[in-house]
Design a protein around this motif. Structure first.
Motif, mmCIF file in Angstrom:
data_model
loop_
_atom_site.group_PDB
_atom_site.id
_atom_site.type_symbol
_atom_site.label_atom_id
_atom_site.label_comp_id
_atom_site.label_asym_id
_atom_site.label_seq_id
_atom_site.Cartn_x
_atom_site.Cartn_y
_atom_site.Cartn_z
ATOM 1 N N ASP A 78 38.834 33.046 15.529
ATOM 2 C CA ASP A 78 37.556 33.597 15.967
ATOM 3 C C ASP A 78 37.574 35.108 15.761
ATOM 4 O O ASP A 78 38.235 35.840 16.497
ATOM 5 C CB ASP A 78 37.316 33.260 17.447
ATOM 6 C CG ASP A 78 35.869 33.470 17.844
ATOM 7 O OD1 ASP A 78 35.200 34.318 17.221
ATOM 8 O OD2 ASP A 78 35.402 32.791 18.779
ATOM 9 N N ARG B 266 34.877 37.101 15.836
ATOM 10 C CA ARG B 266 33.649 37.739 16.310
ATOM 11 C C ARG B 266 33.879 39.148 16.869
ATOM 12 O O ARG B 266 33.057 40.043 16.608
ATOM 13 C CB ARG B 266 32.976 36.862 17.372
ATOM 14 C CG ARG B 266 32.124 35.750 16.785
ATOM 15 C CD ARG B 266 31.564 34.840 17.852
ATOM 16 N NE ARG B 266 32.528 33.824 18.252
ATOM 17 C CZ ARG B 266 32.280 32.889 19.158
ATOM 18 N NH1 ARG B 266 31.111 32.857 19.776
ATOM 19 N NH2 ARG B 266 33.195 31.995 19.456
ATOM 20 N N ASN C 188 33.836 41.780 14.014
ATOM 21 C CA ASN C 188 32.688 41.849 13.108
ATOM 22 C C ASN C 188 33.140 41.943 11.651
ATOM 23 O O ASN C 188 32.956 42.972 10.987
ATOM 24 C CB ASN C 188 31.794 43.048 13.451
ATOM 25 C CG ASN C 188 30.497 43.047 12.641
ATOM 26 O OD1 ASN C 188 30.078 42.013 12.146
ATOM 27 N ND2 ASN C 188 29.877 44.205 12.526
ATOM 28 N N TYR D 49 31.504 25.019 9.405
ATOM 29 C CA TYR D 49 31.293 26.334 10.008
ATOM 30 C C TYR D 49 30.488 26.117 11.293
ATOM 31 O O TYR D 49 29.352 25.648 11.246
ATOM 32 C CB TYR D 49 30.516 27.242 9.051
ATOM 33 C CG TYR D 49 31.279 27.610 7.805
ATOM 34 C CD1 TYR D 49 32.327 28.516 7.857
ATOM 35 C CD2 TYR D 49 30.945 27.060 6.563
ATOM 36 C CE1 TYR D 49 33.038 28.870 6.712
ATOM 37 C CE2 TYR D 49 31.636 27.410 5.420
ATOM 38 C CZ TYR D 49 32.682 28.311 5.498
ATOM 39 O OH TYR D 49 33.379 28.653 4.359
ATOM 40 N N GLU E 245 29.108 28.050 13.561
ATOM 41 C CA GLU E 245 28.010 28.925 13.967
ATOM 42 C C GLU E 245 28.198 29.504 15.370
ATOM 43 O O GLU E 245 27.246 29.643 16.136
ATOM 44 C CB GLU E 245 26.677 28.171 13.885
ATOM 45 C CG GLU E 245 26.291 27.735 12.495
ATOM 46 C CD GLU E 245 26.004 28.913 11.566
ATOM 47 O OE1 GLU E 245 25.426 29.908 12.032
ATOM 48 O OE2 GLU E 245 26.382 28.823 10.379
ATOM 49 N N GLU E 246 29.447 29.810 15.708
ATOM 50 C CA GLU E 246 29.782 30.400 17.011
ATOM 51 C C GLU E 246 29.293 29.524 18.176
ATOM 52 O O GLU E 246 29.026 30.024 19.274
ATOM 53 C CB GLU E 246 29.191 31.809 17.118
ATOM 54 C CG GLU E 246 29.690 32.752 16.024
ATOM 55 C CD GLU E 246 29.073 34.131 16.088
ATOM 56 O OE1 GLU E 246 28.216 34.373 16.969
ATOM 57 O OE2 GLU E 246 29.445 34.989 15.257
ATOM 58 N N ASP E 247 29.183 28.234 17.920
ATOM 59 C CA ASP E 247 28.655 27.297 18.918
ATOM 60 C C ASP E 247 29.808 26.548 19.579
ATOM 61 O O ASP E 247 30.231 25.484 19.130
ATOM 62 C CB ASP E 247 27.695 26.306 18.245
ATOM 63 C CG ASP E 247 26.927 25.469 19.256
ATOM 64 O OD1 ASP E 247 27.326 25.453 20.432
ATOM 65 O OD2 ASP E 247 25.937 24.833 18.861
ATOM 66 N N ASP E 248 30.325 27.119 20.659
ATOM 67 C CA ASP E 248 31.469 26.515 21.340
ATOM 68 C C ASP E 248 31.143 25.139 21.904
ATOM 69 O O ASP E 248 32.034 24.302 22.076
ATOM 70 C CB ASP E 248 31.952 27.439 22.453
ATOM 71 C CG ASP E 248 32.435 28.783 21.915
ATOM 72 O OD1 ASP E 248 33.434 28.794 21.184
ATOM 73 O OD2 ASP E 248 31.792 29.812 22.211
ATOM 74 N N PRO F 154 34.845 29.092 13.623
ATOM 75 C CA PRO F 154 33.792 29.646 14.478
ATOM 76 C C PRO F 154 32.715 30.397 13.710
ATOM 77 O O PRO F 154 31.652 30.697 14.255
ATOM 78 C CB PRO F 154 34.555 30.617 15.398
ATOM 79 C CG PRO F 154 35.993 30.283 15.246
ATOM 80 C CD PRO F 154 36.158 29.691 13.888
ATOM 81 N N MET F 155 32.970 30.710 12.454
ATOM 82 C CA MET F 155 32.099 31.591 11.686
ATOM 83 C C MET F 155 30.658 31.091 11.591
ATOM 84 O O MET F 155 30.391 29.890 11.522
ATOM 85 C CB MET F 155 32.632 31.758 10.262
ATOM 86 C CG MET F 155 33.881 32.596 10.135
ATOM 87 S SD MET F 155 34.487 32.597 8.418
ATOM 88 C CE MET F 155 33.033 33.191 7.540
ATOM 89 N N SER F 156 29.741 32.064 11.554
ATOM 90 C CA SER F 156 28.362 31.812 11.143
ATOM 91 C C SER F 156 28.255 32.164 9.663
ATOM 92 O O SER F 156 28.792 33.181 9.228
ATOM 93 C CB SER F 156 27.384 32.671 11.944
ATOM 94 O OG SER F 156 27.372 32.308 13.301
ATOM 95 N N LYS G 245 21.678 26.196 22.211
ATOM 96 C CA LYS G 245 22.375 27.371 22.715
ATOM 97 C C LYS G 245 21.613 27.985 23.889
ATOM 98 O O LYS G 245 20.375 28.044 23.862
ATOM 99 C CB LYS G 245 22.535 28.418 21.604
ATOM 100 C CG LYS G 245 23.569 28.047 20.544
ATOM 101 C CD LYS G 245 23.716 29.157 19.518
ATOM 102 C CE LYS G 245 24.783 28.828 18.479
ATOM 103 N NZ LYS G 245 24.915 29.899 17.461
#
Length: 507
Positions: A184, A186, A189, A399, A401-404, A427-429, A498
């Motif tokens: 992850d 995030r 950046n 991927y 989309e940072e959606d845990d 985890p990437m978008s 989300k």
């Protein structure tokens, strides 16, 4: 006592969470794989989508022809509710290339593999002309060309110098690369800030000069290995027909630039015919396997890919491969006569290459009204979207989309797929394709991690044809999509939206 109660509640919640992700039977997994690998129709569908349909530029006559042929084929598979539906107004209208001959005639003769830019104009039959190299670093130096371009063939300067590459033509992800994707990033950046670095003011001035002086044609370089790229020009229905713009491969374009810089007289002959049609509509193609559960049948598991392509090739990797995979996945499920609890819907999008028009229109009409800033009826029935648009390579994972919140579902669904190499959740978008139309609304929509193969060498060029397809990879991908769509359609639970979405500031 309080601690015991909390422990009990936590246990109940954990049990509920586990139950929400339902793992389907090994027998069903076997049936899906058997249909995908021993009764595959990938080869026939691949030939149909590429060779038979040809290029499928948004709103073109070729695209309209493809829509008719595809809907007829989907009906022959026995899918329900097969139809085309309007998605978006498209002011560029339709454009088709009907003739294309490009050659250098001096200082010697050489015919070129060329590709007209979409929505550019035609030559007046066979024309010949002297070439002039337009090299301007600012608007002041551009003024030196005023009055000198009419009747000439304008050669634009080299935008990017060719560099020898030692990278393989095609590759697969290594275990180390896939492992790195699961981290992850995030907080750091990794994408940073992006800037085009282009001089828009100068380009606008060049465009204005070209429009005013009306040269015979404009020649640009794009694409390597003697393969021209596919691009388009700014145009909308009702505008004067633009000057013909033609893309040459780096090698041919660079040769003429060097000859002109060296003082040689360079001439060309061209015969390019393009037609414009007033078709200002982007359509999607829809097909379904209807849900059967009285409480869940209105919920939709959506799978899709974009049917439109650029005009130079036949859209093999981009994105015939996605259409082939999704159609075959639906065929597998139909052949197994499944009775999903939720509806499984196939969408073949239009206008992705020009701005995600097909999927954006679908979202605007069915999911969220931007003007009224309110959800539409199908928003709350949206269960999942799976998209394919990264070439023909084998699926390695998703991927996220940072959606845990989505992880537990894919972890439960993946078990029969691990032996196929499908076991990486990043985890990437990622951007630039149709799932973005849904993720911006907070909905669970995902793009697959795929082996790159030779995608970045071939896409958006005349080289993007049937030969860019890896049929064995597509068979695996279709099995994976069929299984995931089935699992999502049968699951007791579904991935939640989300938190905080849909945002009232959506634009």
């Amino acid at each position: 006592m309080a601690r015991c109660i909390m422990t009990f509640v936590a246990t109940i919640l954990l049990a509920a969470g586990v139950q929400a992700q339902t793992r389907q039977s090994e027998e069903m997994a076997y049936r899906v794989k058997d249909q995908a690998f021993n009764h595959s129709q990938v080869e026939g569908i691949s030939h149909f989508i590429t060779d038979r349909l040809g290029s499928r530029l948004a709103a073109s006559k070729q695209k309209m022809r493809a829509e008719k042929l595809v809907t007829d084929t989907l009906k022959s598979f026995g899918f329900d509710n097969v139809h085309t539906e309007f998605a978006f107004e498209f002011t560029k209208g339709g454009w088709d290339n009907e003739k294309n001959y490009v050659a250098m005639t001096a200082p010697y003769y050489c015919s070129f593999a060329a590709n007209p830019k979409a929505w550019s104009g035609s030559t007046d039959g066979l024309v010949t002309g002297d070439c002039i190299l337009l090299e301007a670093t600012d608007t002041t130096s551009l003024s030196n060309y005023r009055g000198k371009l009419h009747g000439k063939i304008v050669i634009m300067p080299i935008a990017r110098e060719y560099e020898l590459s030692f990278r393989p033509m095609a590759k697969r992800y290594t275990d180390e690369e896939l492992s790195e994707m699961t981290k992850d990033n995030r907080p750091s950046n990794p994408w940073g800030r992006w800037s085009s670095g282009s001089n828009k003011g100068l380009q606008q001035a060049i465009d204005s000069l070209i429009k005013a002086e009306r040269p015979l044609a404009v020649i640009v370089g794009d694409g390597t290995f003697n393969i021209p790229g596919s691009r388009g020009v700014n145009y909308k229905v009702g505008d004067p027909e633009p000057v013909p713009e033609i893309v040459l491969p780096t090698e041919d374009h660079g040769r003429m630039v060097r000859l002109l810089k060296g003082g040689d007289e360079v001439k060309m002959e061209l015969d390019v015919r393009n037609t414009f049609t007033d078709n200002q509509k982007i359509n999607n193609i829809i097909a379904e396997i209807p849900g059967t559960d009285p409480k869940l049948k209105n919920e939709v598991v959506l799978i899709g890919a974009h049917l439109d392509s650029w005009h130079g090739g036949t859209g093999g990797a981009d994105n015939g491969s996605g259409c082939i995979t999704m159609i075959e996945a639906m065929r597998i499920l139909k052949a197994l006569d499944i009775k999903p609890r939720r509806t499984i819907r196939l969408a073949l999008w239009g206008g992705e290459e020009q701005g995600l028009y097909g999927s954006r229109g679908y979202a605007d009409h069915k999911l969220y009204d931007k003007a009224q800033k309110k959800k539409l009826p199908e928003y709350d029935d949206f269960a999942l979207y799976l998209n394919m648009d990264f070439g023909s390579g084998r699926f390695k994972g998703v991927y996220m989309e940072e959606d845990d919140m989505a992880y537990p579902y894919f972890e439960a669904w993946k078990q029969p797929l691990v032996s196929l190499g499908f076991d990486t959740f990043s985890p990437m978008s990622v951007g630039s394709t149709d799932h973005v139309s849904f993720t911006r609304l907070g909905l669970p929509a995902f793009q697959f991690i795929q082996d790159p193969l030779d995608y970045f060498r071939a896409y958006h060029t005349t080289m993007d044809t049937y030969e860019r397809l890896s049929l064995d990879d597509l068979k695996v991908n279709a099995a994976i999509v069929a299984w995931l769509a089935y699992s999502a359609a049968m699951d007791d639970g579904r991935i939640p939206v989300k938190p905080g979405y849909p945002k009232t500031s959506q634009k």
